[in-house]
Design a protein around this motif. Structure first.
Motif, mmCIF file in Angstrom:
data_model
loop_
_atom_site.group_PDB
_atom_site.id
_atom_site.type_symbol
_atom_site.label_atom_id
_atom_site.label_comp_id
_atom_site.label_asym_id
_atom_site.label_seq_id
_atom_site.Cartn_x
_atom_site.Cartn_y
_atom_site.Cartn_z
ATOM 1 N N UNK A 194 9.396 68.683 106.042
ATOM 2 C CA UNK A 194 8.537 69.177 104.964
ATOM 3 C C UNK A 194 7.087 69.398 105.404
ATOM 4 N N UNK A 195 6.429 68.354 105.906
ATOM 5 C CA UNK A 195 5.015 68.472 106.254
ATOM 6 C C UNK A 195 4.818 69.436 107.424
ATOM 7 N N UNK A 196 5.664 69.323 108.447
ATOM 8 C CA UNK A 196 5.536 70.205 109.605
ATOM 9 C C UNK A 196 5.752 71.660 109.201
ATOM 10 N N UNK A 197 6.683 71.909 108.283
ATOM 11 C CA UNK A 197 6.932 73.274 107.824
ATOM 12 C C UNK A 197 5.742 73.819 107.035
ATOM 13 N N UNK A 198 5.119 72.965 106.232
ATOM 14 C CA UNK A 198 3.932 73.382 105.482
ATOM 15 C C UNK A 198 2.789 73.704 106.444
ATOM 16 N N UNK A 199 2.593 72.852 107.457
ATOM 17 C CA UNK A 199 1.558 73.126 108.454
ATOM 18 C C UNK A 199 1.861 74.426 109.196
#
Length: 226
Positions: A194-199
């Motif tokens: 989730x976070x890596x994809x948002x970044x």
């Protein structure tokens, strides 16, 4: 009616065009500290007990994690990759903060996020924090389209909720609830993409749009030499 909507849309676009720098600015302000501290922790920059040369290299524990096939990532050339990842994130974060060479620095950071997604988080699914309620989980929307993995996620939310309830019972009975829960409720880390994809999405946006007007060095440098 359609023509009227298009005209109103065009008027809105013109009205807000002077504020188009806000999105890339916010993306940079979110990404920069995250990248800087991620790179800092991969390197020996804060370790004053080693030589200056050693502080420029990746931390030994990080190198071991990059290369170990049993409990780490099992990547080839772990020394080189940890070194590149650390300095890409650390220096790239500062450049993003300044809005300097934004498009160029976005490229290696995008590659770093892709490696993180595929080698670290992929097998854990989407969520960084496991949702404990299917009613508020984004997976419910996907379940309306009979997507099997979404239904599995909703079932997992039920199990997560049961475990959190048990954890809270144990804390209430045997722990120090006033102290342990003072800063927030208990959560279960899922460590998904989730976070890596948002970044990654933010970095792609910066790659295509640049750092934005007025509040980036890129803007003033190009304005000066153009």
């Amino acid at each position: 009616m359609i023509r009227s909507l298009l005209q109103q849309s065009q008027k809105l676009k013109l009205a807000i065009s002077n504020f188009d720098f806000l999105s890339p600015l916010l993306f940079r302000l979110i990404l920069a500290p995250t990248m800087i501290i991620a790179g800092f922790n991969k390197l020996n920059l804060g370790n004053t007990d080693v030589s200056l040369f050693s502080r420029l290299l990746a931390d030994e524990s990080v190198v071991s994690w990059f290369g170990n096939t049993e409990w780490g990532l099992g990547l080839p050339f772990p020394d080189l990759l940890a070194f590149l990842a650390g300095w890409t994130e650390f220096l790239g974060g500062w450049l993003l903060l300044l809005g300097l060479l934004t498009r160029l620095v976005s490229i290696p950071l995008i590659f770093t996020m892709l490696v993180a997604i595929t080698s670290v988080h992929w097998h854990n699914g989407w969520f960084a924090i496991a949702p404990s309620s299917g009613d508020s989980s984004p997976a419910r929307v996907l379940s309306w389209f009979n997507i099997e993995s979404a239904q599995q996620s909703l079932e997992n939310s039920i199990e997560v909720s049961q475990r959190l309830s048990k954890i809270n019972e144990i804390i209430e009975t045997h722990g120090f609830p006033g102290y342990l829960l003072e800063k927030g409720s208990v959560a279960i880390l899922n460590n998904g993409i989730e976070f890596a994809a948002i970044y990654l999405a933010m970095l792609l946006s910066l790659l295509f749009t640049g750092a934005g007007r007025f509040v980036s060095l890129d803007y003033w440098i190009f304005k000066r030499f153009n």
